[in-house]
Design an enzyme around this catalytic site. Structure first.
Site, PDB file in Angstrom:
ATOM      1  CE1 TYR A 160     -19.556 -25.899 -12.942  1.00  0.00           C
ATOM      2  CE2 TYR A 160     -18.155 -25.816 -10.341  1.00  0.00           C
ATOM      3  CZ  TYR A 160     -19.230 -26.279 -11.268  1.00  0.00           C
ATOM      4  OH  TYR A 160     -20.324 -27.370 -10.570  1.00  0.00           O
ATOM      5  CB  THR A 202     -15.603 -22.229  -4.263  1.00  0.00           C
ATOM      6  OG1 THR A 202     -15.673 -23.201  -4.820  1.00  0.00           O
ATOM      7  CG2 THR A 202     -15.336 -22.403  -2.313  1.00  0.00           C
ATOM      8  CB  SER A 249     -17.661 -28.173   1.919  1.00  0.00           C
ATOM      9  OG  SER A 249     -16.556 -28.511   1.838  1.00  0.00           O
ATOM     10  NE  ARG A 298      22.540 -41.459  -0.969  1.00  0.00           N
ATOM     11  CZ  ARG A 298      22.866 -40.734  -0.712  1.00  0.00           C
ATOM     12  NH1 ARG A 298      24.086 -40.654  -2.014  1.00  0.00           N
ATOM     13  NH2 ARG A 298      23.333 -39.449   0.104  1.00  0.00           N
ATOM     14  N   GLY A 334      17.824 -36.755   1.630  1.00  0.00           N
ATOM     15  CA  GLY A 334      18.397 -35.189   1.634  1.00  0.00           C
ATOM     16  C   GLY A 334      17.544 -35.075   0.366  1.00  0.00           C
ATOM     17  CB  THR A 348      -8.948 -28.753  -0.167  1.00  0.00           C
ATOM     18  OG1 THR A 348      -7.616 -29.333   0.070  1.00  0.00           O
ATOM     19  CG2 THR A 348      -9.581 -28.305  -0.050  1.00  0.00           C
ATOM     20  CD  GLU A 352     -14.327 -30.414  -8.936  1.00  0.00           C
ATOM     21  OE1 GLU A 352     -13.710 -29.739  -9.434  1.00  0.00           O
ATOM     22  OE2 GLU A 352     -15.977 -30.522  -8.902  1.00  0.00           O
ATOM     23  CG  ASP A 381     -12.921 -31.372   3.265  1.00  0.00           C
ATOM     24  OD1 ASP A 381     -11.736 -31.238   3.020  1.00  0.00           O
ATOM     25  OD2 ASP A 381     -13.436 -32.275   3.525  1.00  0.00           O
TER      26      ASP A 381
HETATM   27  C1  LIG Z   1      -3.923 -29.333 -18.854  1.00  0.00           C
HETATM   28  C2  LIG Z   1      -4.584 -30.345 -18.901  1.00  0.00           C
HETATM   29  C3  LIG Z   1      -5.738 -29.886 -20.115  1.00  0.00           C
HETATM   30  C4  LIG Z   1      -6.985 -30.756 -19.890  1.00  0.00           C
HETATM   31  C5  LIG Z   1      -8.019 -29.987 -19.602  1.00  0.00           C
HETATM   32  C6  LIG Z   1      -9.002 -32.203 -19.110  1.00  0.00           C
HETATM   33  C7  LIG Z   1      -8.939 -31.355 -17.129  1.00  0.00           C
HETATM   34  C8  LIG Z   1     -10.089 -32.185 -16.718  1.00  0.00           C
HETATM   35  C9  LIG Z   1      -9.156 -33.595 -16.473  1.00  0.00           C
HETATM   36  C10 LIG Z   1      -8.691 -33.031 -14.977  1.00  0.00           C
HETATM   37  C11 LIG Z   1      -7.717 -33.838 -14.067  1.00  0.00           C
HETATM   38  C12 LIG Z   1      -7.164 -33.745 -13.248  1.00  0.00           C
HETATM   39  C13 LIG Z   1      -7.456 -32.342 -12.606  1.00  0.00           C
HETATM   40  C14 LIG Z   1      -6.765 -31.473 -12.451  1.00  0.00           C
HETATM   41  C15 LIG Z   1      -7.211 -30.083 -12.247  1.00  0.00           C
HETATM   42  C16 LIG Z   1      -8.604 -29.764 -11.205  1.00  0.00           C
HETATM   43  C17 LIG Z   1      -8.619 -29.207 -11.312  1.00  0.00           C
HETATM   44  C18 LIG Z   1      -9.386 -28.839 -10.147  1.00  0.00           C
HETATM   45  C19 LIG Z   1     -10.681 -27.127  -9.718  1.00  0.00           C
HETATM   46  C20 LIG Z   1     -11.031 -27.387  -8.840  1.00  0.00           C
HETATM   47  C21 LIG Z   1     -12.196 -26.913  -9.185  1.00  0.00           C
HETATM   48  C22 LIG Z   1     -13.599 -27.349  -7.457  1.00  0.00           C
HETATM   49  O1  LIG Z   1     -13.275 -27.516  -6.969  1.00  0.00           O
HETATM   50  S1  LIG Z   1     -15.219 -26.775  -7.934  1.00  0.00           S
HETATM   51  C23 LIG Z   1     -15.693 -27.039  -6.887  1.00  0.00           C
HETATM   52  C24 LIG Z   1     -15.974 -28.441  -6.410  1.00  0.00           C
HETATM   53  N1  LIG Z   1     -16.705 -28.211  -4.927  1.00  0.00           N
HETATM   54  C25 LIG Z   1     -17.228 -29.265  -4.462  1.00  0.00           C
HETATM   55  O2  LIG Z   1     -16.681 -30.737  -4.820  1.00  0.00           O
HETATM   56  C26 LIG Z   1     -18.205 -29.049  -3.333  1.00  0.00           C
HETATM   57  C27 LIG Z   1     -18.716 -29.986  -2.697  1.00  0.00           C
HETATM   58  N2  LIG Z   1     -19.863 -30.344  -2.053  1.00  0.00           N
HETATM   59  C28 LIG Z   1     -20.812 -30.757  -2.618  1.00  0.00           C
HETATM   60  O3  LIG Z   1     -20.821 -31.374  -4.098  1.00  0.00           O
HETATM   61  C29 LIG Z   1     -22.156 -31.065  -2.046  1.00  0.00           C
HETATM   62  O4  LIG Z   1     -22.881 -30.120  -1.523  1.00  0.00           O
HETATM   63  C30 LIG Z   1     -22.784 -31.975  -0.798  1.00  0.00           C
HETATM   64  C31 LIG Z   1     -22.262 -33.478  -2.138  1.00  0.00           C
HETATM   65  C32 LIG Z   1     -21.312 -32.293   0.070  1.00  0.00           C
HETATM   66  C33 LIG Z   1     -23.348 -32.199  -0.208  1.00  0.00           C
HETATM   67  O5  LIG Z   1     -24.701 -31.243  -1.319  1.00  0.00           O
HETATM   68  P1  LIG Z   1     -26.503 -31.418  -0.474  1.00  0.00           P
HETATM   69  O6  LIG Z   1     -27.168 -31.426  -1.828  1.00  0.00           O
HETATM   70  O7  LIG Z   1     -26.274 -30.254   0.217  1.00  0.00           O
HETATM   71  O8  LIG Z   1     -27.017 -32.248  -0.042  1.00  0.00           O
HETATM   72  P2  LIG Z   1     -27.214 -33.825   0.216  1.00  0.00           P
HETATM   73  O9  LIG Z   1     -28.503 -34.109   1.247  1.00  0.00           O
HETATM   74  O10 LIG Z   1     -25.949 -34.492   1.303  1.00  0.00           O
HETATM   75  O11 LIG Z   1     -27.459 -34.785  -0.651  1.00  0.00           O
HETATM   76  C34 LIG Z   1     -28.692 -34.810  -1.626  1.00  0.00           C
HETATM   77  C35 LIG Z   1     -29.189 -36.148  -2.092  1.00  0.00           C
HETATM   78  O12 LIG Z   1     -27.937 -35.335  -3.410  1.00  0.00           O
HETATM   79  C36 LIG Z   1     -26.740 -36.555  -3.430  1.00  0.00           C
HETATM   80  N3  LIG Z   1     -26.067 -36.036  -4.548  1.00  0.00           N
HETATM   81  C37 LIG Z   1     -24.922 -35.081  -4.064  1.00  0.00           C
HETATM   82  N4  LIG Z   1     -24.046 -34.951  -4.390  1.00  0.00           N
HETATM   83  C38 LIG Z   1     -24.340 -36.037  -5.625  1.00  0.00           C
HETATM   84  C39 LIG Z   1     -23.720 -35.927  -7.124  1.00  0.00           C
HETATM   85  N5  LIG Z   1     -22.740 -35.438  -6.891  1.00  0.00           N
HETATM   86  N6  LIG Z   1     -24.628 -37.020  -7.827  1.00  0.00           N
HETATM   87  C40 LIG Z   1     -25.308 -37.251  -7.759  1.00  0.00           C
HETATM   88  N7  LIG Z   1     -25.766 -37.387  -6.025  1.00  0.00           N
HETATM   89  C41 LIG Z   1     -25.910 -36.700  -5.426  1.00  0.00           C
HETATM   90  C42 LIG Z   1     -27.059 -37.209  -1.943  1.00  0.00           C
HETATM   91  O13 LIG Z   1     -26.017 -38.467  -2.073  1.00  0.00           O
HETATM   92  C43 LIG Z   1     -28.583 -36.887  -1.436  1.00  0.00           C
HETATM   93  O14 LIG Z   1     -28.571 -38.365  -1.583  1.00  0.00           O
HETATM   94  P3  LIG Z   1     -30.355 -38.253  -1.169  1.00  0.00           P
HETATM   95  O15 LIG Z   1     -30.557 -39.961  -2.374  1.00  0.00           O
HETATM   96  O16 LIG Z   1     -31.049 -37.580  -1.438  1.00  0.00           O
HETATM   97  O17 LIG Z   1     -29.850 -39.298  -0.218  1.00  0.00           O
HETATM   98  C1  LIG Z   2      -6.169 -24.667  -5.519  1.00  0.00           C
HETATM   99  C2  LIG Z   2      -7.127 -24.661  -5.512  1.00  0.00           C
HETATM  100  C3  LIG Z   2      -8.651 -25.321  -6.367  1.00  0.00           C
HETATM  101  C4  LIG Z   2      -9.954 -24.813  -6.499  1.00  0.00           C
HETATM  102  N1  LIG Z   2     -10.699 -24.655  -7.780  1.00  0.00           N
HETATM  103  C5  LIG Z   2     -11.597 -24.179  -7.603  1.00  0.00           C
HETATM  104  C6  LIG Z   2     -12.548 -24.237  -9.141  1.00  0.00           C
HETATM  105  O1  LIG Z   2     -12.005 -24.088 -10.230  1.00  0.00           O
HETATM  106  N2  LIG Z   2     -14.183 -23.298  -8.557  1.00  0.00           N
HETATM  107  C7  LIG Z   2     -14.575 -23.855  -7.445  1.00  0.00           C
HETATM  108  O2  LIG Z   2     -15.512 -22.985  -7.654  1.00  0.00           O
HETATM  109  N3  LIG Z   2     -13.904 -24.134  -6.670  1.00  0.00           N
HETATM  110  C8  LIG Z   2     -12.652 -24.198  -6.776  1.00  0.00           C
HETATM  111  N4  LIG Z   2     -12.104 -25.116  -5.486  1.00  0.00           N
HETATM  112  C9  LIG Z   2     -12.615 -24.087  -4.312  1.00  0.00           C
HETATM  113  C10 LIG Z   2     -12.789 -25.991  -4.006  1.00  0.00           C
HETATM  114  O3  LIG Z   2     -14.212 -26.785  -3.835  1.00  0.00           O
HETATM  115  C11 LIG Z   2     -12.843 -26.047  -1.938  1.00  0.00           C
HETATM  116  O4  LIG Z   2     -12.085 -25.216  -1.500  1.00  0.00           O
HETATM  117  C12 LIG Z   2     -14.004 -27.060  -1.554  1.00  0.00           C
HETATM  118  O5  LIG Z   2     -14.881 -27.704  -2.331  1.00  0.00           O
HETATM  119  C13 LIG Z   2     -13.366 -26.892  -0.159  1.00  0.00           C
HETATM  120  O6  LIG Z   2     -14.360 -26.297   0.330  1.00  0.00           O
HETATM  121  P1  LIG Z   2     -13.879 -25.215   1.335  1.00  0.00           P
HETATM  122  O7  LIG Z   2     -12.958 -24.508   1.454  1.00  0.00           O
HETATM  123  O8  LIG Z   2     -15.978 -24.526   1.647  1.00  0.00           O
HETATM  124  O9  LIG Z   2     -13.794 -26.554   2.990  1.00  0.00           O
HETATM  125  P2  LIG Z   2     -14.407 -25.957   4.252  1.00  0.00           P
HETATM  126  O10 LIG Z   2     -16.067 -26.789   3.546  1.00  0.00           O
HETATM  127  O11 LIG Z   2     -14.413 -24.949   4.636  1.00  0.00           O
HETATM  128  O12 LIG Z   2     -13.126 -26.920   4.821  1.00  0.00           O
HETATM  129  C14 LIG Z   2     -12.762 -26.714   6.255  1.00  0.00           C
HETATM  130  C15 LIG Z   2     -12.396 -28.393   6.803  1.00  0.00           C
HETATM  131  O13 LIG Z   2     -14.107 -28.039   7.302  1.00  0.00           O
HETATM  132  C16 LIG Z   2     -14.266 -29.500   7.443  1.00  0.00           C
HETATM  133  N5  LIG Z   2     -15.754 -29.921   6.814  1.00  0.00           N
HETATM  134  C17 LIG Z   2     -16.457 -29.071   6.147  1.00  0.00           C
HETATM  135  N6  LIG Z   2     -17.907 -29.519   6.221  1.00  0.00           N
HETATM  136  C18 LIG Z   2     -17.530 -30.689   6.953  1.00  0.00           C
HETATM  137  C19 LIG Z   2     -18.348 -31.447   7.633  1.00  0.00           C
HETATM  138  N7  LIG Z   2     -20.296 -31.102   6.882  1.00  0.00           N
HETATM  139  N8  LIG Z   2     -18.718 -32.314   8.705  1.00  0.00           N
HETATM  140  C20 LIG Z   2     -17.339 -32.798   8.701  1.00  0.00           C
HETATM  141  N9  LIG Z   2     -16.328 -31.714   8.741  1.00  0.00           N
HETATM  142  C21 LIG Z   2     -16.419 -30.367   7.680  1.00  0.00           C
HETATM  143  C22 LIG Z   2     -13.419 -30.126   6.357  1.00  0.00           C
HETATM  144  O14 LIG Z   2     -13.494 -31.436   6.348  1.00  0.00           O
HETATM  145  C23 LIG Z   2     -12.250 -29.115   6.755  1.00  0.00           C
HETATM  146  O15 LIG Z   2     -11.496 -29.787   7.118  1.00  0.00           O
HETATM  147  C24 LIG Z   2     -10.363 -24.602  -5.545  1.00  0.00           C
HETATM  148  C25 LIG Z   2      -9.468 -24.745  -4.413  1.00  0.00           C
HETATM  149  C26 LIG Z   2      -8.344 -24.844  -3.992  1.00  0.00           C
HETATM  150  C27 LIG Z   2      -7.720 -25.526  -3.205  1.00  0.00           C
END
Ligand SMILES: CCCCCCCCCC/C=C\CCCCCCC/C=C/C(=O)SCCNC(=O)CCNC(=O)[C@H](O)C(C)(C)COP(=O)(O)OP(=O)(O)OC[C@H]1O[C@@H](n2cnc3c(N)ncnc32)[C@H](O)[C@@H]1OP(=O)(O)O
Ligand SMILES: Cc1cc2nc3c(=O)[nH]c(=O)nc-3n(C[C@H](O)[C@H](O)[C@H](O)COP(=O)(O)OP(=O)(O)OC[C@H]3O[C@@H](n4cnc5c(N)ncnc54)[C@H](O)[C@@H]3O)c2cc1C
Length: 665
Positions: A135, A138, A144, A310, A401, A422, A424, A426
């Site tokens: 996926y 980022t 974020s 312990r 320890g 962080t 999925e 922050d």
């Molecule tokens: C060994 C096991 C094998 C089996 C496999 C199974 C595994 C699965 C199970 C997992 C279990 C454990 C986990 C461990 C493994 C996990 C591995 C980790 C991998 C990591 C992956 C990643 O990190 S992927 C990248 C993730 N990135 C993020 O999360 C980015 C965060 N940012 C955002 O989501 C958006 O930018 C943000 C919401 C902050 C802002 O959105 P934006 O559109 O820019 O602006 P807004 O104005 O804020 O929002 C607009 C309107 O949209 C609404 N809204 C926002 N988000 C959502 C949403 N998700 N759903 C619905 N609505 C949403 C928001 O409320 C606003 O609404 P409004 O009415 O207009 O106000």
């Molecule tokens: C182990 C690991 C696995 C990952 N796996 C994946 C993956 O499989 N696929 C993928 O696409 N991504 C993946 N990521 C990326 C992950 O989703 C991002 O790192 C995460 O969404 C945070 O975004 P960033 O790194 O840009 O943090 P930043 O947004 O740069 O955060 C830096 C600091 O700024 C603050 N901040 C940012 N925005 C705001 C705001 N609006 N208001 C106040 N404070 C703010 C945060 O709280 C934080 O303290 C992974 C990350 C890690 C660490």
């Protein structure tokens, strides 16, 4: 089962049926049975050994991960395991790797955002591992802020293709798990440009590596982003970097369920909310909440068992010392974490129900619960992961320890777990999303709009803004209505205070920005209310088994009163309770700890974890900790030779030089 049970006396004091508690924890008798079988299957297979993991180099660890994943797949096929069994087997293998992203994000992204035709084409390939996916959202410059991503997907009507390109260094994809070395394909998020117009972020299936020799395809540059926090831990995962140089993909590899680009290049958006693009993240956030209770319960299991083994101090005349679990301070640090593990487990089950319900509604084109799903998954993900990460570290300290040794299992558990705060999303960014929804809900109260779902309590605004707690004795805090009312009043008053302060700012946006630290606290209060409510609801259900309901009732009260005690400032500042009532809550908490004490070891036994899964000499089921610690030390590579490497180069000359100096004096 252990031959000598050093914890037998502890188990004998339990006042409930542990087997029935296992059912309450797992959700059903069937769930206990399947989990048990899969855990034992993994524990008995030498390929899944993990006790040497922290001593492997990065390359060895990565190869070990590939080996385990391949072996797990072989066993899944050979034994014809069901999806439920296969998921559990992978969990018990307990080593982060590309399969997590393949099953956890790549497949769900195609299912959620692909058309039926696209699903029909790609999912069978993924299900049989003919392709491996990740996926890729980022980027180096943006994580974020999803709308700020820079990668472009420009439609070329001449060839009916999209051109995927990374225009800047900061647009390099950065972090995706499984991307660095394993994946052949990715769902790539990029700005869709057609007819000269930027339509924002969309998902595309892109092949990255050859299916023949795994080499990167032309125009694709990719690799691993480097070592991460802690030894072993998340270093088994190949988080990657990816750059595109005008890579062409067929038009039908844009995920087209939500919007489409026609052969002529026309952009068509289906009549669905744009936020469905974020659906995969909502799904994974929900899974992460369930995962939090697993990580927390593992740490707590280790700390409770070890604290019962312990002993320190307490003997003036050569008699036995005191089990550290008997110290009130140890109990007041540990039992709230035990209660939190149960609380997160039950709220995780509820969230899974909510997610399934919302998904069914979406299928029927009912989008009314989308906001509720977003607020609950984002908020619960943030609170449960932050608490769990801190709690694992607290469990390490609770083990003194020995908790600092890798063989305790706690350092690796912490290092693997802490990025959950962080990835999925922050946690701060996610809580601010919850806060925005809270502010929106408060602003709609004046117009008479009745909030629904987990916000419904805000509809009681007239009452909750002025109510006073009726608690007059410590026992009164055992009444769930007293707890519920105090938590509702606190959450609502904090939200209303924020809304009032924001309304005095020059603009809504500026007010939100200025008040964001308060908004975070209001969001946490709202999420804690949800956790408490779901725990109370769980305990109200019929729960079979001798003493099981009573224990869960006690843990529910521990959880709620601990949160009240920890956040006493909120409850007092909003006038929900008086200082005297706060003191009574703390008094009751002490009594509850005494009630939990004789049941503590049995309460962690109910998690039903094998020694293999726990991976801790301190958390062994039999409590025979000291011989295990002693034996484990000798396995360290440093102990392979009596005289260490480097002695002749560095130690001997130093000692000899000093001896010579002394002899000259
Ligand atoms: C060994 C096991 C094998 C089996 C496999 C199974 C595994 C699965 C199970 C997992 C279990 C454990 C986990 C461990 C493994 C996990 C591995 C980790 C991998 C990591 C992956 C990643 O990190 S992927 C990248 C993730 N990135 C993020 O999360 C980015 C965060 N940012 C955002 O989501 C958006 O930018 C943000 C919401 C902050 C802002 O959105 P934006 O559109 O820019 O602006 P807004 O104005 O804020 O929002 C607009 C309107 O949209 C609404 N809204 C926002 N988000 C959502 C949403 N998700 N759903 C619905 N609505 C949403 C928001 O409320 C606003 O609404 P409004 O009415 O207009 O106000
Ligand atoms: C182990 C690991 C696995 C990952 N796996 C994946 C993956 O499989 N696929 C993928 O696409 N991504 C993946 N990521 C990326 C992950 O989703 C991002 O790192 C995460 O969404 C945070 O975004 P960033 O790194 O840009 O943090 P930043 O947004 O740069 O955060 C830096 C600091 O700024 C603050 N901040 C940012 N925005 C705001 C705001 N609006 N208001 C106040 N404070 C703010 C945060 O709280 C934080 O303290 C992974 C990350 C890690 C660490």
């Amino acid at each position: 089962m252990a031959e000598v049970d050093h914890l037998a006396a502890e188990r004998a004091t339990a006042r409930f049926d542990v087997e029935e508690m296992k059912v309450a924890w797992a959700g059903s008798r069937h769930a206990v049975h399947v989990a048990d079988r899969m855990a034992r299957l993994v524990a008995s297979d030498p390929v899944f050994r993990k006790d040497n993991r922290t001593m492997l180099s990065r390359k060895e660890l990565f190869k070990d991960t590939l080996r385990k994943a391949a072996h797990a797949w072989k066993r899944i096929v050979e034994l014809r395991l069901t999806e439920e069994e296969a998921d559990l087997l992978r969990q018990y293998v307990d080593q982060p790797g590309y399969v997590d992203l393949h099953w956890g994000m790549f497949v769900p992204a195609i299912k959620g955002q692909g058309t039926e035709e696209q699903q029909h084409k790609w999912l069978p390939l993924a299900y049989k591992f003919q392709i491996i996916g990740c996926y890729a959202q980022t980027e180096l410059g943006h994580g974020s802020n999803v709308q700020g991503l820079e990668t472009t997907a420009t439609f070329d009507p001449k060839t009916d293709e999209f051109v995927i390109h990374s225009p800047t260094l900061t647009s390099s994809k950065w972090w995706p798990g499984g991307l660095g070395k394993a994946s052949t394909h990715a769902v790539v998020y990029a700005r869709l440009i057609t007819e000269g117009k930027d339509y924002g972020i969309h998902g595309f299936i892109v092949q990255l590596r050859s299916l023949e020799d795994h080499s990167p395809l032309p125009g694709v540059t990719l690799g691993d982003i480097g070592g991460k926090f802690g030894s072993g831990a998340y270093n088994s995962m190949d988080n990657g970097v990816l750059r595109f140089d005008h890579v062409r993909i067929p038009r039908d590899q844009m995920l087209m369920r939500l919007s489409q680009v026609t052969r002529e290049g026309k952009y068509v958006h289906s009549n669905v909310p744009k936020q469905l693009l974020y659906g995969t993240m909502v799904y994974v956030r929900q899974s992460i909440v369930a995962d939090a209770s697993k990580a927390l319960s593992r740490a707590v299991c280790i700390a409770v068992r070890y604290s019962a083994v312990r002993k320190q101090f307490g003997s003036q005349d050569g008699g036995p010392e005191t089990q550290v679990l008997n110290y009130k301070t140890q109990q007041s640090r540990l039992f709230p974490l035990l209660a939190s593990a149960y609380a997160f487990r039950f709220v995780g089950d509820w969230l899974n129900w909510l997610y399934t319900d919302v998904t069914q509604k979406l299928e029927a084109k009912d989008f009314s619960t989308l906001q509720e799903a977003h607020a609950c998954t984002a908020g619960l993900k943030a609170v449960t992961t932050s608490v769990t990460a801190d709690a694992i570290e607290e469990c390490r300290k609770l083990c003194g320890g020995h908790g600092y040794l890798n063989s305790s299992g706690l350092p690796e558990l912490f290092a693997v777990y802490v990025p959950a705060c962080t990835y999925e999303g922050d946690n701060v960014v996610l809580l601010l999303q919850v806060a925005r929804i809270l502010m929106k809900t408060v602003s709609q109260l004046a117009s008479g709009k009745q909030p629904v779902g987990t916000m419904a309590y805000m509809g009681k605004v007239q009452y909750l803004m002025q109510c006073k707690s009726a608690v007059s004795s410590a026992e009164d805090w055992l009444n769930p209505d007293a707890i519920q009312e105090a938590f509702e009043a606190r959450a609502l008053r904090m939200a209303v205070n924020c809304a009032q302060n924001i309304s005095q700012a020059a603009s809504q946006e500026e007010g939100f920005y200025e008040r964001s630290p308060d908004l975070l606290e209001a969001a946490v209060a709202h999420i804690q209310l949800i956790i408490v409510t779901k725990f109370i609801e769980k305990v109200h259900q019929e729960i079979p088994g001798h003493g099981v309901k009573e224990q869960l009732q006690a843990l529910c009260n521990v959880y709620a009163l601990y949160i009240l005690h920890k956040h006493l400032g909120d409850f007092l500042a909003t006038g929900c309770i008086t200082p005297r009532q706060g003191a009574l809550a703390n008094e009751q908490l002490g009594k509850l700890y005494a009630q939990v004490r004789p049941n503590a070891v049995a309460l962690v036994d109910a998690f039903n974890y094998t020694d293999h899964y726990l991976g801790s000499v301190l958390g062994r089921y039999d409590g025979d900790v000291y011989p295990a610690l002693y034996e484990e030390a000798w396995k360290d590579p440093l102990n392979e030779t009596v005289v260490p490497e480097g002695y002749h180069e560095y130690l001997r000359p130093l000692i000899k030089q000093q001896q010579l100096k002394l002899s000259r004096l």
